[in-house]
Structure formats: C-alpha cells, structure tokens
Write an enzyme that holds these catalytic residues in place. Structure first.
Site, short mmCIF file in Angstrom:
data_model
loop_
_atom_site.label_atom_id
_atom_site.label_comp_id
_atom_site.label_asym_id
_atom_site.label_seq_id
_atom_site.Cartn_x
_atom_site.Cartn_y
_atom_site.Cartn_z
N GLY A 470 -4.99 29.30 -94.11
CA GLY A 470 -3.70 29.56 -94.73
C GLY A 470 -2.67 29.93 -93.69
O GLY A 470 -1.51 30.23 -93.99
N THR A 471 -3.09 29.86 -92.43
CA THR A 471 -2.28 30.36 -91.33
C THR A 471 -1.32 29.31 -90.75
O THR A 471 -0.30 29.67 -90.18
CB THR A 471 -3.22 30.81 -90.21
OG1 THR A 471 -4.28 29.86 -90.11
CG2 THR A 471 -3.82 32.16 -90.51
N LEU A 619 4.78 29.58 -81.68
CA LEU A 619 4.55 28.13 -81.73
C LEU A 619 5.31 27.49 -82.88
O LEU A 619 5.77 26.35 -82.78
CB LEU A 619 3.06 27.84 -81.84
CG LEU A 619 2.23 28.38 -80.67
CD1 LEU A 619 0.74 28.21 -80.94
CD2 LEU A 619 2.62 27.70 -79.36
N PRO A 621 7.99 29.17 -85.76
CA PRO A 621 8.56 30.40 -86.33
C PRO A 621 8.41 30.49 -87.84
O PRO A 621 8.41 31.60 -88.39
CB PRO A 621 10.04 30.34 -85.92
CG PRO A 621 10.24 29.12 -85.12
CD PRO A 621 8.95 28.38 -85.00
N LYS A 622 8.28 29.34 -88.51
CA LYS A 622 8.15 29.41 -89.97
C LYS A 622 6.76 29.89 -90.37
O LYS A 622 6.62 30.83 -91.16
CB LYS A 622 8.42 28.03 -90.58
CG LYS A 622 8.48 28.03 -92.09
CD LYS A 622 8.80 26.65 -92.63
CE LYS A 622 10.23 26.56 -93.10
NZ LYS A 622 10.58 25.24 -93.64
N GLY A 691 -1.39 35.98 -80.30
CA GLY A 691 -1.64 36.12 -81.73
C GLY A 691 -0.56 36.96 -82.40
O GLY A 691 0.04 37.83 -81.78
N VAL A 692 -0.33 36.68 -83.67
CA VAL A 692 0.67 37.46 -84.40
C VAL A 692 0.21 37.83 -85.82
O VAL A 692 0.74 38.73 -86.44
CB VAL A 692 2.02 36.70 -84.40
CG1 VAL A 692 2.02 35.56 -85.40
CG2 VAL A 692 3.19 37.62 -84.63
N GLU A 694 -2.39 39.34 -87.03
CA GLU A 694 -2.90 40.68 -87.28
C GLU A 694 -1.89 41.74 -86.85
O GLU A 694 -1.80 42.81 -87.47
CB GLU A 694 -4.23 40.87 -86.57
CG GLU A 694 -5.29 39.94 -87.15
CD GLU A 694 -6.69 40.17 -86.63
OE1 GLU A 694 -7.64 39.92 -87.37
OE2 GLU A 694 -6.85 40.58 -85.47
MO1 MOS Z 1 -10.16 38.67 -88.52
S1 MOS Z 1 -10.73 40.42 -89.40
O1 MOS Z 1 -11.10 38.67 -87.10
O2 MOS Z 1 -10.47 37.42 -89.59
#
Ligand code: MOS
Length: 727
Positions: A470-471, A619, A621-622, A691-692, A694
């Site tokens: 979903g990312t 990478l 912004p949306k 990463g963003v 988390e």
């Molecule tokens: Mo994350 S808690 O490593 O999916």
C-alpha cells in the site's frame, strides 16, 4: 553493484521522472477491484476449498483430548488438520510460537485445527463440533506484576548501554526529571487479514499470500513444512496493509498448505478477524522510566531511559530506547532493555518497532524537562541537538536536519501563538493546546536485487520479489527504471512479490523504498551497459533519454533498435558495504499538533497536524505524503484510542476485533499537512533516498499528549490518553 562510497552524480539526479508526485501505477487495479489479493485467486486456483481456523481457548497449558470425528463427518468437510495428523512440523526462523499448536498451548488463540470444507459456512459450522479438553497451566499475563516481582527479587537483568557516568551526572544535575510512562499492547489492525491460497502440484507448493517479505516467508514455509526451499513458491503481489503484521509467515499460509495436502485440492485460508489479535503478533506493551538532568541553562548532562516489555519464552524485548542513544546530546547516558517472560500472544514488530513506543515516552519527558528548565519545548530540543553519535564522537550523522524541521514547522504552524501556560486558552467549551515532538527513526538499508528486461517494443519489464503493502513500491520502482533508461513511465512494467524473482529488500523497517529502488538502479545500470555493448557504442558518457540512447561520440539509436536482435536482460543486486560504520544514518522530523479538549467531558479532538520530515530524496512526494499522513493518523490512534485490553486471568486480548479495537481514519482529522525538506543523502544509496513510512509515526503520540497537557494542564503518562484520565 557494491555501494561502499557515497554516491556521486548519476542518472537519477536528472529527476525527469523520479521525484515527481505521479499517481500510483497500480491505482486503477486497486480502485476497480481487479488487483488479485491472496484470498481471491479464482484465476489460478478456481477449485479452492475453504479453511477455517480453530484457536486455542486457553492462554497456557495443554490439550488433554481433542475429538474431531463429528467435524470430519459434517456436511461439506474435506479434511480436519491438527498437530496430531499433520506430520512432523518445524518452526520458522521468524516465529516464536508454533503456528499449529498442540498438545502444548503457548498462547491464546494459537491455531489448533484447520477445518477444510467446500465453503466457509460449512467449515465454520464443522469447527464448532470439535470437542477439546484443556489442561490449564498457570501463565504470566501481567507486565507490571512481572516487573514488580522481578524488581522485588532483585532479578532484573537489563541489556544496558552506557556512556560516561549517568548516575553521578544525574545526581549532580541542576534541574532534573524522573518519570515513568506506559504504552499498551497494540494491534496492527490492517484492513486485509492474513490470507493465503495454497496449491500442491506433486511435491511442489505454491502459496499466494499476503506477506511483506517474500524471501523470508519462502524460507519459513519450507522450514515449517520440512520441504526443500526450492519446492516452495510464494506469490505476494498485493498486500492490503501490513504494518509489520505480515513480516512473518503466519498460520494462514502454513495451514493452507497443510489443508491443501490433506484435501488434495487448493485451499484458501483467511484468518478470521476476531482471531487475528491473539493468533498473530502485536506490539508489546512497555513500561518506560526516563530520567533527564540538565545544567541551569537547559543543556542535558545526563539522560537515562529504561524500558520493560514482555514476550513469550524465546522472544525479544521491544527496543523502546533505541532513539535515546542518538537523539539528543549529553555526555552521560544510560539506556536499558528489560525482557519479562509473559504468556500473552507473541510480541513482535509493528510499524517503527522500538522508536514508535519509545518516542511516546521520551518526547513527553523532553516536554516535561523543557518546562522544568523554563524553556520553550522547540528551543530546548534545538539547544540539545547533536551532529554526531553521542557514544562515538568521530561518527557523524550522514545528514541531520532536526533543527530545521523544528524551526520550519514552528514557523509554519504558528507555534509563536502557543501559550506556555497550560489550560489558558479556551474557546467556548473547548480547551485548546499545541504540542510538539521530534521524530526520529534510523535509516536501515538491506541488499536488494532486480532483473530488468528490454524488449523489441521498447518496453522495460522489471522483476523483483519486492512487495507493495500500500506504500507505492510499484510506482517508485517504475519511476526508477524510467529515469535510468530514459523511457516514459508508461513504457515500464513492474512485476513484484514472486519468489521466482530476484530477492529484494522486502517491505519492512522503512528500508523498502530506498533499498529496493537501489536494487533496480543496479540492474538498470547493467542493462544500460548491455544496450551500449549490443549497439557497439562507447561505454562511457552515454545519455538515455526519450527512448533513445546517444553515446559520447554522438551516435544515436532507439531502445527498440537495441532490442531488435532479441530481448536484453540484466540482473544485479545492490550490496550495501560498510558506510553504515562511518556514518550514522537516520531520518528526522518534527510533529506539531493542535488539539481541543472538551472542558466538561474530557473528549479530545485533533484539529490540525503538521509533520516536517528530513528523509533524504523523496522519490515520489505524493506516495510519500500518503505514507506520512497515514502514519500521523496511526499516531492519533496510539495517542488516544489503541489498546489491546489484557484479561490477566485467562491471558488474552479481550477487544480482538475492529469493533472494539478502535482506530481513527483520515476523515477524523480536519487538517494534516506534510513538508519534506529538500535534501539528498549520498550515504544512503545511489538513490540518495531514505525511509519515511515509519518516521511519520515516530513522535506523533507524544506531540498529542503534549498538546493535551498544554490545553488542560493534565499530564497523562499512560497511553492511550482517554478522557477518564483527564477528568
Ligand atoms: Mo515494519 S514493523 O518492519 O513492517
């Protein structure tokens, strides 16, 4: 491709496609309901029978006897799988408890049987006919009780990390605080349940499943079933949310495979919603003590953070003190993790494991410390910034722009209007307050591989076992390949989540976006070389743009020409070297929240939220913004609502469904804004991204608790901050 020196200029820096907020390329499939999820593989397994999972009704003990005869004879039933008839089973590396329990029961709702029938109703009805006699054993279910028993017995064995002399510095500090905070057990509560469809062809097994980490999953299915890894294929192209719940193989996959073997048919299993909270993993509750001491002018001289959490035997502590090793300056430091044995369901990673609950405590403590020192909470944090790892002064952060996040956010949010005096702003029945917290999460990197193919139509096909939970993985991977090969986005086809594809970083720990696109970068770099070689072009200085390649001598060809003599294929892995040893890689941010608390009922409403994030190159912004506002929403849940209520007599989570475990949605929050600092981090990868997903969650809970304090003058140190704690 080895990545062991900081990235220099490369084709990604053109930013013709990367860095643009393009729509998800998988969006139409999702919105039209045509993306095939694991439980819906009618296309490939049309005759799938349905499995229904029976969970144990005790928290600890054994099964004395189990009678499955009536279930076996029930209408439509094809098989009943139990530990007694399933043959010898192993355990996955990533599992603490067995996925099919019996006779020993390790936790409540541990699966003890799978009923396979022609349809769900038959399987469910038959499961009710299984008679189980349990022999209950005494379990330990209460974290606070375990902690005090251990304290009393003097049996704490903390995993400590020390710098300088915390105790003396704290004793001598001019101003200090010492408070204890608690965070509850939490459930991932993703929309799609854990689900799998399994099919055997001879001794070869295919499992369509909803899993974040395909290679881990493949290995653990093989280990659990005792079959060779090569005989297992895992396919996970679409995942309806994971948040860490699907990092590991769970009972659905293993039981679907066992059920399919027993029934001689493909079998699908979706863990029933009321089973998930106790059957799968959760974020463990914590008790956290934070002590901070400062000089008269608010400079930290001593910082101590100790955490207690529980897990099943063989489990792990919740690493709630990680950020405290790195977030603020201070010569004398103590961090400690204490692990209590509990017989509750298995604890494990949930979005930003460690930092999410850790910052919920630390960032209230910092707010309390700032107040004790008579400083504005933004100013206090700025004053205590560090540009190096405080335990290794010769190890700088690769990038650290926490101060800019705080300052920019404060400006943008109207922080100057905040009254430093709690409970002093009232609008009718509403007490209004502002809160801030720092966001911090380490930037992990993981080796990642991909295969890229150029065909005679000029299409680029990317294959990697990366997942999209979903990312937006599909989209940023397509953007990366398009940028590298100079083709429009529409010319790129991305195939993900199949264990026959090269092994990627997978989706976890917010390492997925940067690492998996770096793997695609490496494969595309190799493909560029293959294209140049095929064309007989100079190998250095070529430009790929608009579907053409132009070499340093000015020779030109289309990509279609290059592939006319047959498809060109390149596969490579981005291997991360030891840059991590020379630099501390982390992501930073600042959360600002405005709340209104009903003066009569104590009901809290979130009015406005702002996150400012410094997370390397963004990478897309949306999709990145969607990640962050989703995380902010999750943080509202953590602050105000989420809590798995423990029944400490039976040892289970009482509110194990979405009716009683409440989570907020975006529509509950009128205004959510995200600002990304414009930065690149050449230490992170050739993509210069971080990463963003988390980071967006880290600190939100504390910003809300701090805003509630500012609104009401009530300092709540036990999450969730429900209205009963404010009255
Ligand atoms: Mo994350 S808690 O490593 O999916």
């Amino acid at each position: 491709m080895k990545f062991d020196t900081p990235a220099t200029q490369n084709p990604i820096d053109q930013l013709k496609v990367v860095g643009h907020g393009v729509d998800r390329i998988d969006g139409p499939l999702k919105t039209t309901g045509t993306a095939p999820y694991a439980y819906e593989r009618h296309d490939v397994a049309p005759q799938a029978a349905v499995g229904y999972v029976l969970g144990a009704a005790i928290g600890k003990g054994r099964i004395g006897s189990m009678d499955i005869e009536a279930a076996r004879r029930a209408p439509g039933v094809l098989a009943v799988v139990t530990a007694q008839n399933a043959g010898k089973l192993g355990k996955g590396k990533m599992n603490t408890a067995k996925l099919l329990g019996g006779p020993d029961i390790e936790h409540y709702h541990q699966a003890i049987a799978l009923v396979v029938a022609e349809n769900l109703e038959q399987a469910r009805a038959a499961s009710r006919l299984i008679r189980v006699q349990y022999e209950r054993a005494q379990g330990k279910f209460d974290l606070a009780a375990q902690k005090s028993a251990t304290d009393k017995a003097g049996k704490n064995e903390p995993k400590e990390d020390r710098v300088g002399d915390f105790e003396s510095a704290y004793a001598q500090a001019a101003i200090k605080i010492d408070h204890t905070y608690t965070t509850p057990d939490q459930s991932h509560a993703m929309m799609e349940p854990h689900a799998s469809t399994a099919m055997w062809e001879g001794d070869a097994l295919t499992v369509w499943t909803s899993n974040q980490m395909v290679a881990w999953g493949r290995g653990d299915v093989a280990r659990t079933l005792g079959v060779p890894r090569e005989k297992v294929r895992l396919i996970s192209p679409y995942v309806g949310g994971g948040f860490g719940a699907k990092l590991f193989v769970r009972a659905d996959a293993v039981l679907a495979a066992l059920g399919a073997r027993a029934a001689g048919r493909p079998v699908k299993v979706a863990l029933q919603r009321p089973l998930i909270a106790n059957n799968t993993t959760h974020r463990p509750a914590t008790i956290q003590r934070v002590r901070i001491g400062t000089t008269q002018d608010g400079k930290i001289t001593a910082i101590g953070h100790e955490s207690w959490s529980g897990d099943l035997p063989g489990g792990q502590p919740e690493e709630a003190v990680q950020q405290t090793r790195l977030l603020y300056a201070g010569a004398n430091r103590l961090t400690a993790l204490n692990l209590m044995e509990l017989n509750l369901p298995e604890g494990n990673a949930m979005r930003a494991p460690g930092e999410a609950p850790g910052l919920m405590a630390l960032e209230i403590a910092v707010d309390e410390m700032a107040e004790a020192a008579g400083l504005d909470p933004v100013e206090f944090r700025v004053r205590n910034d560090t540009q190096v790892d405080p335990s290794k002064p010769d190890r700088p952060f690769s990038q650290r722009r926490l101060i800019e996040c705080l300052r920019l956010g404060a400006d943008h949010f109207g922080w100057a209007d905040r009254s430093p005096r709690p409970g002093s702003r009232r609008e009718g029945r509403w007490l209004v307050g502002l809160g801030v917290a720092a966001a911090f999460r380490n930037n992990l990197v993981t080796d990642s591989a991909a295969r890229v193919r150029l065909d005679a139509a000029g299409q680029v096909i990317v294959e990697t076992d990366m997942t999209d939970i979903g990312t937006g993985s599909y989209t940023i991977i397509a953007q990366t390949a398009a940028e590298m090969l100079g083709v429009p986005l529409a010319k790129v086809i991305v195939r993900l989540g199949d264990s026959t594809f090269p092994v990627s970083a997978g989706s976890g720990g917010q390492w997925g976006a940067n690492s998996s696109t770096a793997g695609v970068y490496a494969a595309c770099d190799k493909l560029r070389a293959a294209i140049l070689q095929r064309l007989g072009f100079a190998s250095d200085g070529a430009v790929f743009a608009d579907g053409m390649v132009t070499d340093a001598n000015g020779r030109q060809a289309t990509l279609r020409d290059a592939a006319a003599g047959g498809d060109l294929v390149a596969e490579d892995k981005l291997e991360f070297g030891d840059l991590d040893k020379k630099f501390q890689q982390s992501t930073f941010g600042a959360h600002f929240v405005e709340v209104a608390v009903d003066a009569a009922t104590g009901e809290t409403r979130i009015r406005r939220m702002l996150a400012v994030c410094a997370a390397g190159r963004i990478l897309n912004p949306k999709t990145a913004r969607s990640q962050v506002i989703g995380a902010m929403t999750m943080g509202v849940g953590a602050a105000l609502m989420e809590e798995l209520a423990v029944d400490d007599r039976v040892g289970y989570f009482v509110n194990h469904d979405l009716a009683s475990y409440e989570v907020p949605v975006h529509a509950d929050i009128p205004s959510q804004e995200v600002i990304f600092l414009d930065e690149t981090d050449p230490v992170s990868s050739p993509m210069k991204a971080k990463g963003v997903g988390e980071l967006g969650l880290c600190g939100v809970g504390a910003a809300i608790a701090n805003a509630i304090y500012n609104a009401t003058g009530v300092r709540v140190r036990d999450y969730p901050v429900t209205l009963d704690k404010l009255l």
